[in-house]
Design a protein around this motif. Structure first.
Motif, PDB file in Angstrom:
ATOM      1  N   THR A 193       0.832  -1.116   0.116  1.00 35.50           N
ATOM      2  CA  THR A 193       0.072   0.013  -0.045  1.00 35.50           C
ATOM      3  C   THR A 193       0.579   1.288   0.011  1.00 35.50           C
ATOM      4  O   THR A 193       0.496   2.249  -0.541  1.00 35.50           O
ATOM      5  N   TYR A 194       1.974   1.346   0.897  1.00 36.34           N
ATOM      6  CA  TYR A 194       2.696   2.515   1.052  1.00 36.34           C
ATOM      7  C   TYR A 194       3.462   2.833  -0.270  1.00 36.34           C
ATOM      8  O   TYR A 194       3.934   4.013  -0.434  1.00 36.34           O
ATOM      9  N   LEU A 195       3.446   2.001  -1.553  1.00 36.41           N
ATOM     10  CA  LEU A 195       4.170   2.239  -2.586  1.00 36.41           C
ATOM     11  C   LEU A 195       3.195   2.841  -3.588  1.00 36.41           C
ATOM     12  O   LEU A 195       3.559   3.249  -4.797  1.00 36.41           O
ATOM     13  N   THR A 196       1.986   2.970  -3.402  1.00 41.58           N
ATOM     14  CA  THR A 196       1.048   3.554  -4.397  1.00 41.58           C
ATOM     15  C   THR A 196       1.285   4.874  -4.260  1.00 41.58           C
ATOM     16  O   THR A 196       1.763   5.761  -3.612  1.00 41.58           O
ATOM     17  N   THR A 197       0.860   5.661  -5.603  1.00 46.14           N
ATOM     18  CA  THR A 197       1.027   7.032  -5.520  1.00 46.14           C
ATOM     19  C   THR A 197       0.130   7.573  -6.349  1.00 46.14           C
ATOM     20  O   THR A 197      -0.340   7.079  -7.592  1.00 46.14           O
ATOM     21  N   PHE A 198      -0.187   8.894  -6.316  1.00 45.63           N
ATOM     22  CA  PHE A 198      -1.121   9.895  -6.988  1.00 45.63           C
ATOM     23  C   PHE A 198      -0.726  11.206  -7.084  1.00 45.63           C
ATOM     24  O   PHE A 198      -0.195  11.836  -6.253  1.00 45.63           O
ATOM     25  N   ILE A 199      -0.324  11.490  -8.448  1.00 45.31           N
ATOM     26  CA  ILE A 199       0.143  12.935  -8.841  1.00 45.31           C
ATOM     27  C   ILE A 199      -0.810  13.760  -9.692  1.00 45.31           C
ATOM     28  O   ILE A 199      -1.532  13.022 -10.546  1.00 45.31           O
ATOM     29  N   ALA A 200      -1.186  14.886  -9.178  1.00 48.99           N
ATOM     30  CA  ALA A 200      -2.245  15.709 -10.182  1.00 48.99           C
ATOM     31  C   ALA A 200      -1.931  17.074  -9.791  1.00 48.99           C
ATOM     32  O   ALA A 200      -1.659  17.758  -9.050  1.00 48.99           O
ATOM     33  N   GLY A 201      -1.879  17.700 -11.169  1.00 52.38           N
ATOM     34  CA  GLY A 201      -1.604  19.179 -11.182  1.00 52.38           C
ATOM     35  C   GLY A 201      -0.947  19.803 -12.451  1.00 52.38           C
ATOM     36  O   GLY A 201      -0.515  18.844 -13.269  1.00 52.38           O
ATOM     37  N   PRO A 202      -0.808  21.031 -12.641  1.00 48.57           N
ATOM     38  CA  PRO A 202      -0.291  21.588 -13.874  1.00 48.57           C
ATOM     39  C   PRO A 202       1.155  21.282 -14.011  1.00 48.57           C
ATOM     40  O   PRO A 202       2.031  22.105 -14.265  1.00 48.57           O
TER      41      PRO A 202
END
Length: 843
Positions: A193-202
């Motif tokens: 679980t600790y290795l999931t990632t979410f990136i959002a932005g310009p």
């Protein structure tokens, strides 16, 4: 009970009872650009239950709704755990709809608004256990599964996760009228679980391809729009490609995660994080707006390769629990240096490690809370504090010793077998040692017990005898109290001084456990000026030089870069232990103001300043600092403008100048001739501490630039001014500050020249710390409690133990045996350093 603090026993019980088959996450951050503080998320988890259990799903948020096998049930949600009804053996489908909270602390889903252009950026940081701040899950490393991820966000944004994007669907406009999309990603491989990632932005993206033996690997590099002009794509991409060409061969396994993205993010708590396929890096550490030294760029390369090695050791094969955190972090620390030296232009990696990084390990290992490399981690609070100098630098030094012990070829053969046996699974130290024993033919049980299950630093003492040099290992395990008798495979060298430079004239490799005598002929004869055990830094040990060797080390330069780093590091350890005076150490570093190694020069200047400020008698301190400040100014004048020594000495003008308000004219002169913005802020902060600039002047500097880094620097500078510390303290304790803003204000509040004012504003530090711990996340609580700890000097005619602040710390420890262990660790360590400083002041 603090239900956020998952225990090892709870994790073991859960892992024994169930397996996670798959996990789908739908994250909705469409409203992130607006002013709302929350987001929504849905987790759909399929589990196979092996034995009847009543357990829980981890989620730290505002609200949670639970369905079990399609039926809504009461989650009995307490803000940290979604409690499940008793589950019988068989397959179960869990659905949790959650409302999470955006973070400004660097934990979970961090939201940042760029002050320059007003844009919003999101990223996640989860290690060791903050994925539960974003999506409901089973938050432990040995419940691996495939993750199916989707993210709803503004259409114009860069939207990334661990895997490649497979499709996107329009979902209409958010409350601001911005069109949004739902982006779906390919299922991940099995991961924690600790290795999931979410990136959002310009984020602005740069794209490249690594040509490797397994075929092309798509590369993405991302940063904020306002930093894109400073992004060093050529160097960053080159190192990334070199790593992807080197590691598969070393590990006997292709890169397993498909694409490779590198995202540089703001207000990051770490240097970087090894999310599979989407590594996150600190922009503050690794994007340079102005001057940067080769040491900084070499450090960046090392970090890139450290995180890349985790794609195998940590991500592909993961420790079962955080007791074996060292397995991945020590390994990555070792591989970062190994691969830098082997595959990149930064071949000085082991020189830098020996000269600077080892100091972190040695100082941590001498604290009362030191622990074996294989640590006892009973819960998540302890896991969070295990990311320390033992886990990283000592572990890497010990791995370097293991490579010397078994041989490099045999070491990597064992590693390749380890990965082959534990692909996309969890493994333990026993598994690794078994593979290494098989490849090397050596019994590592005793080696493991002596090195990995003991604490403390041993010392090799040098004595000149009639027949040769006599080396003796001494030391005491600080936990068991037993003598340390670790097996060392070291290189012992003799050096002769010629025209002010020590040159190696002989070397001899030897095994030592207690005492050994090396014939003079093996190291160049009995007339050598310096004898250096542990030359080439093959082991983890301190050195007690004989008098002749010490004199030679203090008065001569060293030709060999790695030998120079080893000697320099040992001289600092002697200063730290009170065996050399701070002025002796400062005189030593002044001899080589244009040292070619930027890493070593930076370490020396920082260490000299710290020693002069902490280890010198109060009555002698100002004179010693003034003398050192003159050294700094002369060294800066000698250096070529824009060179590494010039940059390092200019930075030192600012940091030492903050202690010396009477030297403001010198600081102002340097400032007038400085255009680099980060250097300007450091110099302005020193002038602010001396009350030589106004708030209006600092505001004008901020208006001229106004980036996120400038906002943080301005905050540090304004809070460095005298006065107003009570208001600053109120803000520190009560305002909702981001992690970087909090640290900047702590730095200003605790300026050395205003310590009396700070102590007056915070007379009840020990009465406040438990409330701080309970009210803040662990990250912010640690910053506050470490940063505000009161350090006072030795009063004439008193003993260190009689110091008022030491006595207050001792009293708190005695009266609060049941306080959280992680909080007690902070006070134990701070008190220990305080006592060390006071003892050194007695010299």
């Amino acid at each position: 009970m603090n239900t956020e603090n998952l225990s090892r026993s709870e994790a073991q019980e859960r892992a024994a009872a169930l397996e996670v088959i798959s996990h789908s996450i739908d994250l909705n951050v469409a409203e992130a650009p607006a002013n709302g503080e929350t987001f929504t998320v849905t987790s759909r988890i399929e589990i196979d239950v092996h034995q009847t259990i009543e357990t829980f799903v981890d989620f730290i948020g505002e609200e949670a709704k639970l369905e079990v096998n399609g039926v809504e049930v009461d989650p009995r949600f307490d803000g940290a755990r979604v409690n499940l009804p008793e589950l019988q053996p068989g397959t179960h489908h869990l659905t949790v709809h959650g409302t999470g909270v955006y973070s400004t602390t660097g934990e979970g889903l961090h939201r940042f608004r760029d002050p320059k252009d007003g844009q919003t950026y999101l990223y996640t940081q989860f290690e060791p256990a903050d994925a539960r701040r974003v999506f409901p899950n089973f938050e432990q490393p040995n419940l691996k599964t495939q993750f199916h991820i989707s993210i709803i966000a503004p259409e114009s944004w860069t939207i990334l996760s661990n895997s490649v994007e497979t499709r996107r669907e329009s979902i209409g406009a958010n409350s601001l009228g911005t069109e949004c999309v739902q982006v779906f990603f390919a299922p991940t491989k099995r991961q924690s679980t600790y290795l999931t990632t979410f990136i959002a932005g310009p984020y602005v993206g740069f794209h490249d391809v690594a040509q490797t033996a397994q075929g092309p690997i798509d590369l993405g590099f991302y940063c904020r729009a306002t930093l894109a002009q400073h992004f060093d794509l050529d160097d960053i991409a080159t190192v990334t490609k070199q790593g992807l060409q080197t590691f598969p061969e070393a590990f006997g396994c292709i890169y397993p995660w498909g694409k490779y993205d590198s995202v540089f993010v703001p207000e990051y708590n770490l240097g970087a994080m090894e999310n599979p396929g989407c590594v996150t890096f600190s922009e503050d550490h690794y994007i340079y707006r102005g001057l940067s030294t080769r040491a900084q760029r070499a450090g960046r390369a090392n970090t890139i390769l450290h995180e890349m090695s985790h794609m195998w050791f940590g991500d592909y094969t993961t420790p079962v629990w955080w007791d074996d955190l060292w397995l991945k972090e020590s390994f990555a620390e070792f591989m970062g240096a190994w691969s830098s030296a082997k595959a990149t232009q930064y071949t000085e990696a082991w020189v830098d490690f020996a000269g600077a990084r080892l100091n972190w390990a040695l100082s941590t290992d001498q604290l009362p809370t030191t622990h074996p490399i294989v640590a006892d981690i009973p819960d998540l609070e302890a896991a969070d504090q295990a990311f320390d100098g033992i886990t990283y630098a000592k572990g890497a030094a010990v791995l370097r010793q293991l490579v010397a012990f078994v041989g490099e070829e045999q070491f990597f053969a064992g590693v390749r077998q380890f990965f082959a046996d534990h692909a996309f699974a969890n493994a333990t130290l026993t598994d690794l040692l078994s593979a290494l024993e098989s490849s090397s033919g050596r019994d590592l049980h005793e080696w493991s017990q002596e090195w990995l299950h003991t604490t403390g630093v041993s010392t090799i003492t040098v004595e000149r005898g009639d027949d040769g040099v006599i080396l003796t290992q001494t030391g005491t395990d600080s936990v068991s109290g037993k003598p340390i008798q670790r097996p060392h495979r070291i290189r012992v060298s003799g050096f002769v001084a010629t025209n002010g430079t020590l040159e190696r004239v002989g070397s001899y490799d030897v095994d030592i456990r207690d005492t050994v005598t090396i014939p003079w002929t093996e190291i160049g004869g009995s007339d050598v000026d310096l004898i250096l055990p542990n030359d080439d830094s093959l082991s983890y040990v301190k050195v007690a030089f004989d008098a002749e060797s010490l004199a030679a080390a203090l008065t001569n330069e060293v030709a060999e870069p790695l030998s120079r780093s080893v000697i320099s590091g040992q001289l600092w350890q002697m200063t730290y232990d009170g065996l050399l005076s701070p002025t002796q150490y400062a005189e030593f570093i002044a001899r080589e103001p244009l040292l070619s190694s930027a890493s070593l020069l930076a370490q020396r200047t920082r260490s000299a300043q710290n020693a002069l400020c902490s280890f010198t008698k109060l009555a002698e301190r100002e004179a010693a600092l003034n003398e050192f400040f003159d050294v700094v100014l002369r060294a800066r004048e000698l250096a070529e403008e824009g060179s590494d020594p010039y940059t390092i000495w200019t930075r030192t003008v600012a940091t030492v100048g903050a202690y010396l308000p009477q030297r403001d004219a010198d600081i102002a002169d340097v400032l007038e001739h400085t255009s680099d913005q980060d250097l300007r802020w450091s110099l302005l902060t020193a002038r602010a501490a001396g009350n030589a600039v106004s708030v209006a002047e600092l505001n004008a500097e901020l208006e001229r630039t106004g980036t996120a880094s400038d906002v943080v620097a301005h905050l540090s500078a304004t809070t460095s001014l005298p006065g107003n510390r009570k208001n600053t303290l109120e803000r520190l304790l009560n305002d909702k500050l981001s992690n970087d803003h909090l640290s900047a204000m702590i730095d200003g509040f605790t300026q050395y020249v205003h310590r009396a004012e700070a102590n007056e504003a915070l007379p009840d530090y020990f009465a406040r710390i438990e409330n701080i711990w309970a009210a803040r996340s662990q990250e912010l609580a640690e910053r506050l409690i470490y940063g505000l700890y009161p350090f006072s000097d030795l009063e004439p005619g008193t003993k260190p133990s009689e110091n008022a602040d030491v006595r207050a710390a001792t009293r708190w420890l005695d009266e609060n045996p049941q306080a959280p262990a992680a909080l007690r660790k902070i006070i134990l360590d701070q008190r220990d350093f305080h006592l060390r400083a006071l003892r050194n002041q007695m010299r």
